[in-house]
Structures are given as structure tokens and as C-alpha cells.
Design a protein around this motif. Structure first.
Motif: not given
Ligand code: WT7
Length: 662
Positions: A271-273, A396-398, A421-427, A522-527, A534-536
Motif C-alpha cells: 500500500y502506498t499513498s 527517494g527524493e531529489p 536512482t529515480w523510481w517509485q513503488t509502482e515501477t 532532472w526530477i522536480i517533485g510531485r505534481i 524524508s523520502g516517505h
Molecule cells: C516518489 C516515489 C523509489 C523508492 C522510494 C520512494 C520521488 C524517488 C527519486 C529520485 C527525485 C525521487 C518521486 C517519486 N523520488 N526517487 N532519485 N529523485 N525524486 O518510493 O514512496 O513510491 O515515492 O519519490 O517523487 O514519484 P515512493
């Protein structure tokens, strides 16, 4: 005095590094890297499906797949559908069978300094036993099993035992409250829950089982609660429902062959938000997921399994832990470090002490942790010998360039490449990242899509690809093996959330991004209304509904505000019932209330009392204005507000608050 000098030297050094635009892979690193030739990108581009099939074939299947991608019904993609495998077999049996059973899978370290080395053979034995114990309790293929455990070896045993019998697990991060656990068990109709008597929290004990009991009584689907004994926390065992882990283990048979499962058999729900108050159950399956995590773990971390010691400091309760503590590293036969505790307990140098002690060569953590270390001071790092480190990662974050450079210099001794490394729970797997032997890095950029992955930046309105430098929406334009298959029991929401804006073949990420002239991302952040503390990942709607459930609160609006320590922080605008006055006691009460509803890490950092909230004429709260006001920005257009005075009242409040702080 001496210390002052060191830190100003460091400042000067960091300023020097700030001038460097690109960091090339060091020659000594390239020489030993698994991939040092750019041609891998071209090879994967020529035939991306073929590339993924070649990656899949690196796994040990019961029946190798002949099919690659089934895209006949987008966005419901299938990967390697005619293959058969088992994640637990791939993470354990294959290594034991290859004669590597005595290799350490985890150097486990407890909060109070206890140490346990678990070999692949040890885990193979325990997992088989526990898989049999689960079967004895009536759990089988397709049943969902909840896991709510701290960072102890049993969490790995539990996950792999579920995988072994084809029971998808549903892990809940230990920092979430019992209420959150209940909600996730209810949504997934979990049949059993594996938890612990108590969890250790920096020298104290949290009574986990008691907390679970207080909310779980009337949840009928849960037939059994299996309790790992880890502390002296008192807990009651309910007859017929609750069993001790060590007792069922003792009774269980030692042999349990892994089920031969279809590649698309569900491996887990996590589960993720999302942007509503209801968490999303991200569903991952087996063959594609393992292909994605094993391939990226090998090449992004340049893993040499018989030489490296790898440490990912995340918690197993997040996707990072699933993919890069358990499934990726174990599929690759890695030796890892697993640490129960917090980075500042028993002291602020504990991570670096453990890096020295276990000879860590690859270290993967979050930018927020790096910023905390910067704050605590370089001396906590410099006390320890980190010469064995050869590669660093973040997730987790930029990451802000300053933190990147500090990590590079102070932890990496200027010799370790950094993979952002950029990715997500979904990827499920890493998507945008440098390959450390090939790609020159720019601090703050996650660089390029991994071989086989296609990403781009498009404009919000038409989905047209943007020119370099222009910010827009990040999208993924091809399916990839570890992608989520759906949201558990919410197919419609799955389509709506990710595949409706630009059609069923374009995955909408939810992040803003831009590409530069050299093609770096360059990842900016959530829209959306997802906040990253804290990466959560948190949903503002979820925090709002927790605040509103407090009896003294009439209304609340929550926004993410930038924060130099935690990336973003939760800021809540709260309107109280009747003529109640906002006091600091009430502020604390509300924070604690949110803590017990969702989890301590979600407590708002800042609460602003508001007589009213800015709303449109149709009654929608205008969060954009709240964000502007909280960040001290000039207010944009307020003419669409029902009552424009609300904003000036709020502005006065914020000014008064600032005056108090000064
Ligand atoms: C969101 C996903 C991937 C496992 C931890 C978080 C942000 C994640 C980066 C990065 C910039 C990042 C994004 C993404 N994010 N990695 N390297 N640079 N932003 O997983 O809880 O599913 O969150 O975390 O905004 O959408 P998550």
C-alpha cells in the motif's frame, strides 16, 4: 578551534567541487565494472523486448519463458507469461544448489549491538520450515498474508516463506500505526498477520502486539496472528487465533519445495499513498518483477556477489526494502548488511561504524539521511575507515547538489561514483539512473533511463514532448517488466490514476521533471497531493482526514512545504469547532492524534490556526494559495475566492508567527 578549521576547509573544498559540472566514472572503477561500454544502451534500444528477455533468462526458472511482452490489453500488460518460477527458489535454492549456501546473505546487527550472520543455507532452512508452518495454519496459494515486523531477520523469512507457497504478502512499514495496519489488512482481506511482541526504539520498547490487538479484534478475515518473540514486551495470546513463531517453527517439517508458479502470479501487495485519503494497493507479480529488480540491482550497483558487501539502509516496509534489500540482492546472491536501528542510535556515527566493521563496498541511502549526517558533523564519519566503499547510491527524493557533493567527498572520498536512482513503488524497479561505469553524473540529476526503459517530459495539456529545459510532466512511454499490474481490487482506479491522462500506453508518473540539453533528466517533485517527507510518501488527504477526526477540529487543509532537513514537511491549516482557541497544548494533541491514526512520522511539523480556509465559490479548498502563503510567496490570483478576506487574515497570522520566531 581545530574543528572550526576543518569545517571551513571542507566548505572551501565543497565550493571547489560545486564548480565541476560532470563527474566521470573513475578509471579504477571502470576497469572492474560489469558494464563499461555505452553500447549496452544501443543494444537495448535496437530490441528492447529482446533485451528484457535476455535479462529474464539470467534468472533460474522452472520453465524458461518463450513469450516476452503481452500487450494485447493495455494497460494490463503481462510479461514472460508462459514461464514458471518461484521467487523464494530464486533467492535461496539456486544459491544453495550452486554451492554457495555458506555465503552470508545478511550480516544482521541489532539496536543494542547484537550480531547474527545468516547464510543462504540458514535462510533456506528457516524459510522452508516457516512455509510449512503457514500451510499448517491453513494458508495457501493466493491467500494474502500481512507482515508488520521491524528490521529483524524474521521479516525476510516471512516474506520468502509467503513467496514459496504463492501467498502474496502485504508488508506494512513498522512506523505506521496499528490503525493503518488494520486498514491495510481490511482492504486486502488478509487471512493472517505476522507481527512481533515488541519493537525496539532507541533503547525503549514499543508494545506492538498490544497495539495490534487493540484494533484487530473484530476483523474477521484474519484467522491467525503469528507473533515473533523479540523483546520482553508483554502480550496476550488469543486462544485459537494467535501462535508464537518459534513454537510453530519447532513443530514444522523441514522440507518444503517451492511451488512452481506462473510468471504473472502475484508476489505482493504494497500500500502506498495516493492523492485521495485511501491508500493504493500496488500489486506486483513474479517473473517480470524479479527480472527488473535483479537486472537493475546487478548493473546499477555493479554487483560482484562474491566480493561486495552491500547495504541499503531503507526499511523493508517500503518498496526500496522489497526490491533492494530482499528480492534484487537475494536473487543475485549478494551479501548485505541489515540494521535494526536508527542512524543516530547508539551514536551518530553508527552507520559508518558498521560500514567499517562489515567492509561495506556499496551503500544506498536517502538524501534526507545524508542531510542529517551533514548536520551532525563530519567528525562522526571521519572516525571510521571507509576505504572499502566503492559505490554510493541515493533514492527517494531529489538530492540537492550540496548534499551530493558532501556524500561524494566525505563518505566516498572522491573515488566512488554516485547513482541517483529515480523510481517509485509502482515501477517496482529503478527506472532513471546512471550506470556507474558508463555515465558521467551531474549532481542532482538522475541522468538517463535504464536500458530498455523509455521516459520523456511532456506538456500538461496535450502531452507533447517538450524542448530541453522546459519543465513538464514525466511519463513512461513503454511498459517495463517490474511495473505494477493493477491496484489491488481497484482496476478502474488503476486506469484512471496512471493511464487516463495520455491514453492507455503512456504511464503518468505524477512527478514534474525537465530534460537538459544533454538529455539528462532532472526530477522536480510531485505534481499531485502526495508529499515526500524524508523520502516517505504521504497523502495530504490522508493527514487531513486524520486531523478532522479530532473532535475539536472543524476543518483542515494540509500541504507540503519545503524543508531543508526532510525535503518537504507537513503544514496543516486548522479551523477549530465553535469558538475554541488554538493553544500549544491543542497543537500537541492534534499532532499526537495524527501520529496514532497514521504513524508518528506523519505528524504535522507546523499547525496554523485559521478562522476560515480559502475556498472557491464551489467550496473547493485552494491549496495553491495555502502553499504560497506558507512558503512566504506573493499571492497569486485570489479573485476566484468566495471570500477574499480569508487570505489577508491568514497572511496576518503568518506574519505574527514569524515575528514570534524572530
Ligand atoms: C516518489 C516515489 C523509489 C523508492 C522510494 C520512494 C520521488 C524517488 C527519486 C529520485 C527525485 C525521487 C518521486 C517519486 N523520488 N526517487 N532519485 N529523485 N525524486 O518510493 O514512496 O513510491 O515515492 O519519490 O517523487 O514519484 P515512493
Amino acid at each position: 578551534m581545530a574543528r572550526m578549521e576543518t569545517s571551513s576547509n571542507l566548505e572551501a573544498e565543497l565550493d571547489r567541487l560545486l564548480e565541476i559540472e560532470r563527474f566521470d566514472p573513475p578509471e579504477e572503477f571502470r576497469e572492474h565494472a560489469l558494464l563499461a561500454d555505452r553500447s549496452v544502451y544501443e543494444e537495448a534500444e535496437r530490441d528492447w523486448q529482446g533485451w528484457w528477455l535476455s535479462q529474464a533468462k539470467e534468472l533460474s526458472w522452472f520453465k524458461e519463458p518463450t513469450e516476452t511482452l503481452d500487450d494485447s490489453d493495455p494497460p494490463f500488460y503481462k510479461w514472460f507469461a508462459d514461464g514458471k518460477l518461484n521467487a523464494s527458489h530464486i533467492c535461496l535454492d539456486q544459491h544453495v544448489e550452486a554451492g554457495n549456501g555458506e555465503r552470508v546473505a545478511f550480516h544482521w546487527r541489532g539496536e543494542e549491538g547484537e550480531e547474527r550472520d545468516l547464510t543462504y543455507a540458514d535462510l533456506h532452512r528457516d524459510v522452508q520450515r516457516f512455509a510449512n508452518a503457514l500451510k499448517e495454519l491453513g494458508i495457501g496459494k493466493g491467500d494474502i498474508v500481512g507482515i508488520y515486523l521491524p528490521m529483524i531477520p524474521e521479516v525476510v523469512v516471512a516474506m520468502l516463506a509467503c513467496a514459496r507457497i504463492g501467498a502474496p504478502h502485504n508488508v506494512v512499514f513498522g512506523g505506521f500505526s496499528a490503525d493503518s495496519v488494520r486498514e491495510r489488512m481490511e482492504f486486502s482481506e488478509a487471512k493472517a498477520l505476522i507481527t512481533v511482541d515488541g519493537a525496539r526504539r532507541k533503547g525503549k520498547t514499543a508494545p506492538i502486539k498490544q497495539q495490534v490487538d487493540s484494533v484487530m479484534a473484530d476483523l474477521d478475515t484474519i484467522e491467525h496472528i503469528i507473533v515473533v518473540k523479540h523483546t520482553d514486551a508483554e502480550c496476550e495470546m488469543k486462544d485459537g487465533r494467535d501462535v508464537w513463531y518459534h513454537e510453530v517453527m519447532e513443530k514444522a517439517d523441514t522440507e518444503c519445495p517451492a511451488e512452481e508458479l506462473d510468471a504473472e502470479h502475484p508476489l505482493y501487495v504494497l500500500y502506498t499513498s495516493g492523492s485521495t485519503g485511501k491508500p493504493k494497493g500496488v500489486l506486483h507479480t513474479t517473473g517480470g518483477y524479479l527480472t527488473g529488480v535483479a537486472s537493475t540491482h546487478r548493473y546499477v550497483f555493479d554487483l560482484h556477489p562474491d566480493e561486495d558487501v552491500y547495504w541499503c539502509s531503507a526499511d523493508v516496509g517500503w518498496v526500496t526494502g522489497h526490491s533492494y534489500i530482499v528480492y534484487g540482492p537475494m536473487a543475485n546472491g549478494a551479501t548485505s548488511v541489515m540494521f535494526e536501528g536508527a542512524p543516530d542510535y547508539p551514536h551518530k556515527g553508527i552507520w559508518w561504524e558498521l560500514c567499517e566493521r562489515y567492509g561495506v563496498t556499496i551503500f544506498y541511502t536517502a538524501p534526507t539521511a545524508i542531510r542529517a549526517c551533514i548536520k551532525w558533523g563530519t567528525e562522526h564519519v571521519e572516525k571510521f575507515n571507509l576505504d572499502k566503499l566503492r559505490l554510493l547510491g541515493t533514492v527517494g527524493e531529489p538530492i540537492n547538489p550540496k548534499a551530493w557533493l558532501w556524500y561524494h567527498k566525505v563518505v566516498g572520498g572522491e573515488r566512488c561514483p554516485i547513482v541517483d536512482t529515480w523510481w517509485q513503488t509502482e515501477t517496482g524497479q529503478i527506472m532513471i539512473t546512471p550506470l556507474p561505469g558508463i555515465v558521467s553524473t551531474k549532481p542532482g540529476s538522475a541522468t538517463f533511463p535504464y536500458p530498455g526503459i523509455a521516459a520523456t517530459v511532456v506538456d500538461e495539456r496535450e502531452g507533447k514532448e517538450l524542448e530541453p529545459g522546459e519543465p513538464g510532466l514525466l511519463v513512461l512511454t513503454r511498459p517495463w517488466p517490474a511495473m505494477l499490474r493493477t491496484l489491488y481490487r481497484e482496476d478502474e482506479r488503476f486506469i484512471e490514476q496512471y493511464f487516463s491522462k495520455f491514453g492507455k500506453e503512456t504511464y503518468l508518473v505524477g512527478d514534474g521533471a525537465r530534460k537538459d540539453e544533454d538529455g539528462y533528466f532532472w526530477i522536480i517533485g510531485r505534481i499531485d497531493d502526495v508529499v515526500n517527507v524524508s523520502g516517505h510518501r504521504l497523502s495530504t488527504a490522508e493527514v487531513e482526514s486524520a486531523i478532522v477526526s479530532h473532535q475539536k477540529v472543524a476543518e483542515a487543509a494540509v500541504i507540503g512545504q519545503s524543508d531543508e532537513d526532510t525535503g518537504q514537511a507537513i503544514c496543516a491549516f486548522v479551523t477549530l469547532e465553535g469558538d475554541l482557541e488554538g493553544t500549544s497544548e491543542l497543537e500537541q494533541e492534534i499532532r499526537d492524534h495524527v501520529g496514532s491514526r497514521i504513524g508518528k512520522f506523519t505528524r504535522p511539523k507546523r499547525i496554523i490556526w485559521a478562522d476560515d480556509l480559502p475556498k472557491t465559490r464551489s467550496g473547493k479548498i485552494m491549496r495553491r494559495l495555502l502553499r504560497d502563503i506558507a512558503e512566504g510567496r506573493a499571492l497569486g490570483d485570489v479573485t476566484t475566492l468566495r471570500d477574499p478576506d480569508v487570505m489577508s487574515q491568514l497572511e496576518d497570522k503568518i506574519k505574527a508567527e514569524q515575528a514570534e520566531d524572530d
